[in-house]
Design an enzyme around this catalytic site. Sequence first.
Site, PDB file in Angstrom:
ATOM      1  N   HIS A  74      -8.338  -0.183   1.835  1.00  0.00           N
ATOM      2  CA  HIS A  74      -7.120   0.267   1.562  1.00  0.00           C
ATOM      3  C   HIS A  74      -5.727  -0.467   2.437  1.00  0.00           C
ATOM      4  O   HIS A  74      -6.424  -0.970   3.228  1.00  0.00           O
ATOM      5  CB  HIS A  74      -6.933   1.866   2.592  1.00  0.00           C
ATOM      6  CG  HIS A  74      -7.745   2.752   1.771  1.00  0.00           C
ATOM      7  ND1 HIS A  74      -7.978   3.453   1.357  1.00  0.00           N
ATOM      8  CD2 HIS A  74      -9.114   2.369   2.359  1.00  0.00           C
ATOM      9  CE1 HIS A  74      -8.303   4.360   0.861  1.00  0.00           C
ATOM     10  NE2 HIS A  74      -9.686   3.744   1.630  1.00  0.00           N
ATOM     11  N   ASP A  76      -1.348   5.626  -0.785  1.00  0.00           N
ATOM     12  CA  ASP A  76      -2.065   5.879   0.121  1.00  0.00           C
ATOM     13  C   ASP A  76      -1.970   5.689   1.438  1.00  0.00           C
ATOM     14  O   ASP A  76      -1.242   3.722   1.575  1.00  0.00           O
ATOM     15  CB  ASP A  76      -3.311   4.751  -0.929  1.00  0.00           C
ATOM     16  CG  ASP A  76      -4.511   4.440  -0.024  1.00  0.00           C
ATOM     17  OD1 ASP A  76      -4.602   5.178   1.559  1.00  0.00           O
ATOM     18  OD2 ASP A  76      -5.180   3.274  -0.044  1.00  0.00           O
TER      19      ASP A  76
END
Length: 561
Positions: free
Chosen positions: A377, A205
């Site tokens: 994130h 990610d």
Amino acid sequence: MSHPHPDLKAAPPLPRGGLRVTALGGLGEIGRNMTVFEHAGKLLIVDCGVLFPEETQPGVDVILPDFTSIRDRLDDIVAVVLTHGHEDHIGGVPYLLRERSDIPVVGSKLTLAFLDAKLKEHGIRPRGVRVREGDRRTFGPFDCEFVAVNHSIPDSLAVAIRTRAGLVLHTGDFKMDQFPLDDRITDLRAFARLGEEGVDLFLTDSTNAEVPGFTTSERELNPAIEQVMRTAPRRVIVSSFASHVHRIQQVLDAAHQHGRKVAFVGRSMVRNMGIARDLGYLKVPSGLVVSTKELEKLPDHKVTLVCTGSQGEPMAALSRMANRDHMIRIGKGDTVLLASSLIPGNENAIYRVINGLTRWGAHVVHKGNAKVHVSGHASAGELVYCYNIVKPRNVMPVHGEWRHLRANGDLAIRTGVDPERVVIAEDGVVVDLVDGRASITGKVPAGNVYVDGMEVGGATEASLKDRLTLAAEGVVTVVAIVDADTGALTEPPDFLARGFVHDDSTFEPVVPVIEKTLATAAEEGVGDARQLEQLVARAVANWAFRTHRRQPLIIPVIIDA
């Protein structure tokens, strides 16, 4: 770092025993994540999400990945694995299942529950396969192991895919909060164990790869949320993503602590929180949540509303409150808490809402003036940690715009990954893992597929260009009645204009231009109405630009007399 080339051709057949990885969305953009893995003649799909439109895409509801490259291979798909329940990972599933309804859909309990609610609206019953962290399931030639990761929605998973070509680890969206509200941390022990086994390709990610350090823990928001509940003189209106169960849990706990009752507002919020509560992900003290009707009877300082619209979406509850188009009237002394991020590109819309709410007298608490949001994130520090634990042979950054992918690739290189083995791809670029090496071998179509009302793929780049022209330049319709024999006008043309600066005399100078165009066409023997319409449209467009510096959309109508 290997970069895609604009002159890539279609990929050659996959070598025997190789693994092909093609992202159809999520690379070069934040959204519509979808990755197709091909091995031994079968396909495994990880995630199938949507992208939300920008201001340059008027009339578009959502944007889908392009299924063109897999459409003639739908029967080869052994499963769709969903890493978590966010729209940008599950929103495209109904459209894929429309093409083949019996594809097994694999996901955790909450993810499948959110998906089922969405599929009900489309009238589809999926073949759900529920998994949890620690499970190992085989789908065709793909042996999948599921690993717990922490994100801004509960029950998120990374997936390790074992094939004869090697071991792939796909993180999904994740961060490494060490003190998550549900005590379910990203399972670095599993990452390390997989690293020991040997990860041949690591898909990570990239969303926060440019942000140094570590993403703050969710728990660090408690003081700011608690302070709002304690000090707000009247109502508190909280806006959040309708899927951020933990953020809403913090709001509920703080409201309860300060003697406030809570109501959920907005269809998606009511639906998702109902699901989360029923499945035990949202712990609601008894008597805390009431209907909006019951709230009206309570004094203002006992009231908390939780609604959608933290991104400035025009139809969401918060935007409507700011525009005075909602049953909840924001007034002096109300406090509005925006408990979410600014999605890139949405800043203007969000500030418009903040200004609107402030105008009615509300005090707006947001990320810019208080600690009320942390990202879902991993930041650079966490990503580097993962590279050092996993020690992957090849790395392919996913989930991010170009700058994020590049920053993530640079981090991998700094931890010792061979730069030749860091693959920066974009949507549609084909990456083959053969004999332990990942490399770009070609590309497949991966355009934007626009959903416009009930129509999928009906809107095109050209029609969106027309819509932008209509918005910026206006439209002029020219109706001309032409003598079929001589090609001359039988009466002056009619002009209908919208959004183009004009009065009755504006178009007088263009009449001779049209007459001249028709005369020239008659001399050259052009009599076909379609061709005449194109010639007239071009002549009027040139005139409009020369005289008015405008480029309206011209609609010519030629009628034979």
